[in-house]
Design a protein around this motif. Sequence first.
Motif, PDB file in Angstrom:
ATOM      1  N   PRO A  88      18.406  43.291  27.241  1.00  0.00           N
ATOM      2  CA  PRO A  88      19.512  44.033  27.874  1.00  0.00           C
ATOM      3  C   PRO A  88      20.176  43.291  29.045  1.00  0.00           C
ATOM      4  N   GLY A  89      19.462  42.444  29.752  1.00  0.00           N
ATOM      5  CA  GLY A  89      20.052  41.721  30.891  1.00  0.00           C
ATOM      6  C   GLY A  89      20.468  40.304  30.529  1.00  0.00           C
ATOM      7  N   CYS A  90      20.698  40.035  29.270  1.00  0.00           N
ATOM      8  CA  CYS A  90      21.064  38.680  28.819  1.00  0.00           C
ATOM      9  C   CYS A  90      22.334  38.211  29.521  1.00  0.00           C
ATOM     10  N   ILE A  91      22.248  37.042  30.131  1.00  0.00           N
ATOM     11  CA  ILE A  91      23.401  36.513  30.873  1.00  0.00           C
ATOM     12  C   ILE A  91      24.533  36.090  29.944  1.00  0.00           C
ATOM     13  N   PHE A  92      24.211  35.788  28.682  1.00  0.00           N
ATOM     14  CA  PHE A  92      25.236  35.353  27.732  1.00  0.00           C
ATOM     15  C   PHE A  92      25.985  36.514  27.079  1.00  0.00           C
ATOM     16  N   ALA A  93      25.348  37.671  26.972  1.00  0.00           N
ATOM     17  CA  ALA A  93      25.883  38.790  26.189  1.00  0.00           C
ATOM     18  C   ALA A  93      27.319  39.189  26.551  1.00  0.00           C
ATOM     19  N   PRO A  94      27.673  39.300  27.849  1.00  0.00           N
ATOM     20  CA  PRO A  94      29.052  39.718  28.153  1.00  0.00           C
ATOM     21  C   PRO A  94      30.119  38.692  27.769  1.00  0.00           C
ATOM     22  N   VAL A 147      24.341  25.753  30.741  1.00  0.00           N
ATOM     23  CA  VAL A 147      25.249  26.895  30.856  1.00  0.00           C
ATOM     24  C   VAL A 147      24.543  28.044  31.564  1.00  0.00           C
ATOM     25  N   THR A 148      23.269  28.257  31.259  1.00  0.00           N
ATOM     26  CA  THR A 148      22.485  29.314  31.925  1.00  0.00           C
ATOM     27  C   THR A 148      22.418  29.039  33.423  1.00  0.00           C
ATOM     28  N   LYS A 149      22.098  27.808  33.800  1.00  0.00           N
ATOM     29  CA  LYS A 149      22.020  27.446  35.224  1.00  0.00           C
ATOM     30  C   LYS A 149      23.368  27.670  35.911  1.00  0.00           C
ATOM     31  N   LEU A 150      24.432  27.245  35.252  1.00  0.00           N
ATOM     32  CA  LEU A 150      25.768  27.386  35.829  1.00  0.00           C
ATOM     33  C   LEU A 150      26.109  28.856  36.050  1.00  0.00           C
ATOM     34  N   LEU A 151      25.883  29.682  35.050  1.00  0.00           N
ATOM     35  CA  LEU A 151      26.221  31.100  35.165  1.00  0.00           C
ATOM     36  C   LEU A 151      25.376  31.794  36.221  1.00  0.00           C
ATOM     37  N   ASN A 152      24.106  31.404  36.367  1.00  0.00           N
ATOM     38  CA  ASN A 152      23.245  32.013  37.389  1.00  0.00           C
ATOM     39  C   ASN A 152      23.673  31.635  38.796  1.00  0.00           C
ATOM     40  N   GLU A 153      24.301  30.455  38.975  1.00  0.00           N
ATOM     41  CA  GLU A 153      24.752  30.018  40.294  1.00  0.00           C
ATOM     42  C   GLU A 153      26.067  30.667  40.716  1.00  0.00           C
ATOM     43  N   LEU A 154      26.824  31.168  39.758  1.00  0.00           N
ATOM     44  CA  LEU A 154      28.133  31.758  40.066  1.00  0.00           C
ATOM     45  C   LEU A 154      28.010  33.244  40.378  1.00  0.00           C
ATOM     46  N   LEU A 155      28.988  33.731  41.117  1.00  0.00           N
ATOM     47  CA  LEU A 155      29.081  35.171  41.360  1.00  0.00           C
ATOM     48  C   LEU A 155      29.529  35.850  40.063  1.00  0.00           C
ATOM     49  N   PRO A 156      29.149  37.104  39.844  1.00  0.00           N
ATOM     50  CA  PRO A 156      29.492  37.776  38.580  1.00  0.00           C
ATOM     51  C   PRO A 156      30.990  37.793  38.265  1.00  0.00           C
ATOM     52  N   HIS A 157      31.855  37.922  39.264  1.00  0.00           N
ATOM     53  CA  HIS A 157      33.294  37.976  38.990  1.00  0.00           C
ATOM     54  C   HIS A 157      33.868  36.604  38.632  1.00  0.00           C
ATOM     55  N   ALA A 162      34.619  30.908  34.225  1.00  0.00           N
ATOM     56  CA  ALA A 162      33.824  29.705  33.977  1.00  0.00           C
ATOM     57  C   ALA A 162      33.514  29.566  32.483  1.00  0.00           C
ATOM     58  N   VAL A 163      33.145  30.665  31.836  1.00  0.00           N
ATOM     59  CA  VAL A 163      32.840  30.614  30.404  1.00  0.00           C
ATOM     60  C   VAL A 163      34.088  30.270  29.606  1.00  0.00           C
ATOM     61  N   ASN A 164      35.221  30.838  29.980  1.00  0.00           N
ATOM     62  CA  ASN A 164      36.471  30.514  29.279  1.00  0.00           C
ATOM     63  C   ASN A 164      36.816  29.037  29.432  1.00  0.00           C
ATOM     64  N   SER A 165      36.608  28.485  30.625  1.00  0.00           N
ATOM     65  CA  SER A 165      36.862  27.055  30.846  1.00  0.00           C
ATOM     66  C   SER A 165      35.904  26.195  30.045  1.00  0.00           C
ATOM     67  N   LEU A 166      34.633  26.563  30.043  1.00  0.00           N
ATOM     68  CA  LEU A 166      33.650  25.817  29.265  1.00  0.00           C
ATOM     69  C   LEU A 166      33.978  25.862  27.775  1.00  0.00           C
ATOM     70  N   ALA A 167      34.356  27.033  27.289  1.00  0.00           N
ATOM     71  CA  ALA A 167      34.683  27.179  25.867  1.00  0.00           C
ATOM     72  C   ALA A 167      35.912  26.354  25.506  1.00  0.00           C
ATOM     73  N   TYR A 168      36.918  26.337  26.382  1.00  0.00           N
ATOM     74  CA  TYR A 168      38.128  25.553  26.119  1.00  0.00           C
ATOM     75  C   TYR A 168      37.803  24.064  26.081  1.00  0.00           C
ATOM     76  N   GLU A 169      37.069  23.592  27.089  1.00  0.00           N
ATOM     77  CA  GLU A 169      36.705  22.171  27.134  1.00  0.00           C
ATOM     78  C   GLU A 169      35.810  21.803  25.954  1.00  0.00           C
ATOM     79  N   ALA A 170      34.886  22.681  25.589  1.00  0.00           N
ATOM     80  CA  ALA A 170      33.993  22.394  24.464  1.00  0.00           C
ATOM     81  C   ALA A 170      34.780  22.280  23.160  1.00  0.00           C
TER      82      ALA A 170
END
Length: 185
Positions: free
Chosen positions: A23-29, A51-61, A66-74
């Motif tokens: 339920p608390g999966c950082i990737f799910a949203p 990606v997990t490390k990056l998302l944990n270091e960022l604020l939720p908002h 960040a995910v959209n940027s990573l997905a675009y670059e990927a």
Amino acid sequence: MASSSSYNSPCAACKFLRRKCMPGCIFAPYFPPEEPQKFANVHKIFGASNVTKLLNELLPHQREDAVNSLAYEAEARVRDPVYGCVGAISFLQRHVQRLQKELDAANSDLIRYACSEISTALPAPPGASSIQSMAPRQRPIEYNRRMGNEGGNYHAPGMPFPYTLPWNDNPSGDNNEGEGGGSNM
């Protein structure tokens, strides 16, 4: 922000990694089950751990951007492994420069056309002598000296031209040719 229904199916990241989606999966949203290729590209280029490390270091908002940027670059790296999105940006910049040159050429043609239309549309004043209807360069020098115009275009003192006039015969743009008497500056 996309949401994963953790009750029905795991998020795309957990499904790809073959693990149970908690339920608390950082990737799910950010990686819904409907978009499996989005996570596959991100994982291939950046790695799930990074990606997990990056998302944990960022604020939720900040995470969605960040995910959209990573997905675009990927996705760009998958399509062009050497340049990625920089290649796309360079291509678009060259395209903009080419279009700007075309626009400048079209504006130049438009100005040239408008000036020729104005000069052909102006009728000669009634009773004008042949010397008055001549262009400034064709008039005798004595006429130009009397009129205070030494063969150049009239221009108010202290007011520089903001651009080169298309009908100016002098390529340097200097209107004072040093032929004598009057001054137009």
